[in-house]
Design a protein around this motif. Sequence first.
Motif, PDB file in Angstrom:
ATOM      1  N   LEU A  31      14.300   5.489   6.455  1.00 43.35           N
ATOM      2  CA  LEU A  31      13.662   6.159   5.315  1.00 43.35           C
ATOM      3  C   LEU A  31      13.151   5.159   4.279  1.00 43.35           C
ATOM      4  N   PRO A  32      13.989   4.246   3.757  1.00 43.05           N
ATOM      5  CA  PRO A  32      13.428   3.271   2.811  1.00 43.05           C
ATOM      6  C   PRO A  32      12.385   2.363   3.453  1.00 43.05           C
ATOM      7  N   ALA A  33      12.545   2.038   4.733  1.00 42.44           N
ATOM      8  CA  ALA A  33      11.534   1.218   5.408  1.00 42.44           C
ATOM      9  C   ALA A  33      10.194   1.942   5.424  1.00 42.44           C
ATOM     10  N   LEU A  34      10.212   3.238   5.682  1.00 44.90           N
ATOM     11  CA  LEU A  34       8.979   4.036   5.680  1.00 44.90           C
ATOM     12  C   LEU A  34       8.357   4.059   4.285  1.00 44.90           C
ATOM     13  N   VAL A  35       9.186   4.260   3.273  1.00 44.31           N
ATOM     14  CA  VAL A  35       8.679   4.299   1.898  1.00 44.31           C
ATOM     15  C   VAL A  35       8.079   2.945   1.509  1.00 44.31           C
ATOM     16  N   LEU A  36       8.727   1.856   1.889  1.00 40.68           N
ATOM     17  CA  LEU A  36       8.184   0.520   1.602  1.00 40.68           C
ATOM     18  C   LEU A  36       6.852   0.318   2.308  1.00 40.68           C
ATOM     19  N   ARG A  37       6.774   0.740   3.577  1.00 41.57           N
ATOM     20  CA  ARG A  37       5.518   0.617   4.322  1.00 41.57           C
ATOM     21  C   ARG A  37       4.405   1.396   3.652  1.00 41.57           C
ATOM     22  N   PRO A 122       4.254 -10.369 -11.873  1.00 48.02           N
ATOM     23  CA  PRO A 122       5.048  -9.139 -11.729  1.00 48.02           C
ATOM     24  C   PRO A 122       4.451  -8.181 -10.682  1.00 48.02           C
ATOM     25  N   ASP A 123       3.133  -8.040 -10.676  1.00 47.13           N
ATOM     26  CA  ASP A 123       2.486  -7.190  -9.662  1.00 47.13           C
ATOM     27  C   ASP A 123       2.684  -7.765  -8.269  1.00 47.13           C
ATOM     28  N   HIS A 124       2.529  -9.061  -8.158  1.00 48.67           N
ATOM     29  CA  HIS A 124       2.622  -9.697  -6.846  1.00 48.67           C
ATOM     30  C   HIS A 124       4.041  -9.624  -6.294  1.00 48.67           C
ATOM     31  N   LEU A 125       5.032  -9.679  -7.162  1.00 47.33           N
ATOM     32  CA  LEU A 125       6.414  -9.500  -6.703  1.00 47.33           C
ATOM     33  C   LEU A 125       6.636  -8.086  -6.182  1.00 47.33           C
ATOM     34  N   LEU A 126       5.967  -7.105  -6.809  1.00 52.25           N
ATOM     35  CA  LEU A 126       6.092  -5.724  -6.336  1.00 52.25           C
ATOM     36  C   LEU A 126       5.494  -5.546  -4.942  1.00 52.25           C
ATOM     37  N   TRP A 127       4.534  -6.376  -4.587  1.00 54.85           N
ATOM     38  CA  TRP A 127       3.964  -6.339  -3.231  1.00 54.85           C
ATOM     39  C   TRP A 127       4.784  -7.213  -2.295  1.00 54.85           C
ATOM     40  N   ALA A 128       5.161  -8.393  -2.771  1.00 57.42           N
ATOM     41  CA  ALA A 128       5.837  -9.368  -1.912  1.00 57.42           C
ATOM     42  C   ALA A 128       7.214  -8.875  -1.475  1.00 57.42           C
ATOM     43  N   GLY A 129       7.932  -8.179  -2.346  1.00 61.16           N
ATOM     44  CA  GLY A 129       9.273  -7.696  -1.980  1.00 61.16           C
ATOM     45  C   GLY A 129       9.265  -6.806  -0.753  1.00 61.16           C
ATOM     46  N   PRO A 130       8.514  -5.709  -0.767  1.00 62.36           N
ATOM     47  CA  PRO A 130       8.458  -4.862   0.428  1.00 62.36           C
ATOM     48  C   PRO A 130       7.894  -5.594   1.649  1.00 62.36           C
ATOM     49  N   LEU A 131       6.892  -6.432   1.430  1.00 67.81           N
ATOM     50  CA  LEU A 131       6.302  -7.152   2.568  1.00 67.81           C
ATOM     51  C   LEU A 131       7.308  -8.111   3.190  1.00 67.81           C
ATOM     52  N   LEU A 132       8.067  -8.808   2.359  1.00 65.21           N
ATOM     53  CA  LEU A 132       9.086  -9.712   2.876  1.00 65.21           C
ATOM     54  C   LEU A 132      10.149  -8.932   3.646  1.00 65.21           C
ATOM     55  N   TYR A 133      10.559  -7.795   3.112  1.00 64.99           N
ATOM     56  CA  TYR A 133      11.520  -6.949   3.821  1.00 64.99           C
ATOM     57  C   TYR A 133      10.971  -6.557   5.195  1.00 64.99           C
ATOM     58  N   LEU A 134       9.714  -6.139   5.251  1.00 65.16           N
ATOM     59  CA  LEU A 134       9.117  -5.705   6.516  1.00 65.16           C
ATOM     60  C   LEU A 134       8.969  -6.852   7.499  1.00 65.16           C
ATOM     61  N   VAL A 135       8.653  -8.039   7.008  1.00 62.87           N
ATOM     62  CA  VAL A 135       8.581  -9.210   7.896  1.00 62.87           C
ATOM     63  C   VAL A 135       9.963  -9.489   8.484  1.00 62.87           C
ATOM     64  N   LEU A 136      10.984  -9.443   7.642  1.00 60.40           N
ATOM     65  CA  LEU A 136      12.336  -9.797   8.083  1.00 60.40           C
ATOM     66  C   LEU A 136      13.029  -8.704   8.891  1.00 60.40           C
ATOM     67  N   ARG A 137      12.823  -7.443   8.535  1.00 66.57           N
ATOM     68  CA  ARG A 137      13.561  -6.336   9.154  1.00 66.57           C
ATOM     69  C   ARG A 137      12.709  -5.432  10.037  1.00 66.57           C
ATOM     70  N   GLY A 138      11.405  -5.525   9.945  1.00 70.06           N
ATOM     71  CA  GLY A 138      10.545  -4.673  10.750  1.00 70.06           C
ATOM     72  C   GLY A 138      10.351  -3.301  10.125  1.00 70.06           C
TER      73      GLY A 138
END
Length: 157
Positions: A31-37, A122-138
């Motif tokens: 669920l959180p992975a979907l929301v991040l995507r 601050p904006d870029h961190l809001l993008w980078a956080g979910p993207l980093l999670y998706l790179v690391l966890r799929g």
Amino acid sequence: MATRSSGLGQGRLIGTAQSVLDWLDQVPAALPALVLRLGVALAFWRSGLTKLPFGNDTVITLFREEYRVPVLPPELAAYLATTIELSCPVLLLLGLLTRPAAAVMLAQTLVIQLFVYPENYPDHLLWAGPLLYLVLRGAGRWSLDAAIRDRMLGAGQ
């Protein structure tokens, strides 16, 4: 007597808190992975739409005069950014090739941060956080990546 009833009240509060935590622990990680995507895909998709149609003189001028990405000619940078912003969000939405798509979007975010708008961290961190999670966890279980992996490994049978 007041201490005993306050102790019972505190026990109920702790029990309620534990029940809430137990309930939250049952929420699938998908669920959180979907929301991040979806969230990061929407941010990039909307940016990509502002760059249409491809080859738009206004967009090329923007890349030439404001963005000034080093190394790449403005025309190539504009096409590349637009292509990334319109294709990678679709991949994230589907959960297909999620890690490579997120890695490309993370690289674009880093270029924007380092060379275009360093003050907008601050904006870029809001993008980078979910993207980093998706790179690391799929993409998580609710994705085409998971369905393909299950099919290839025979886990879905």
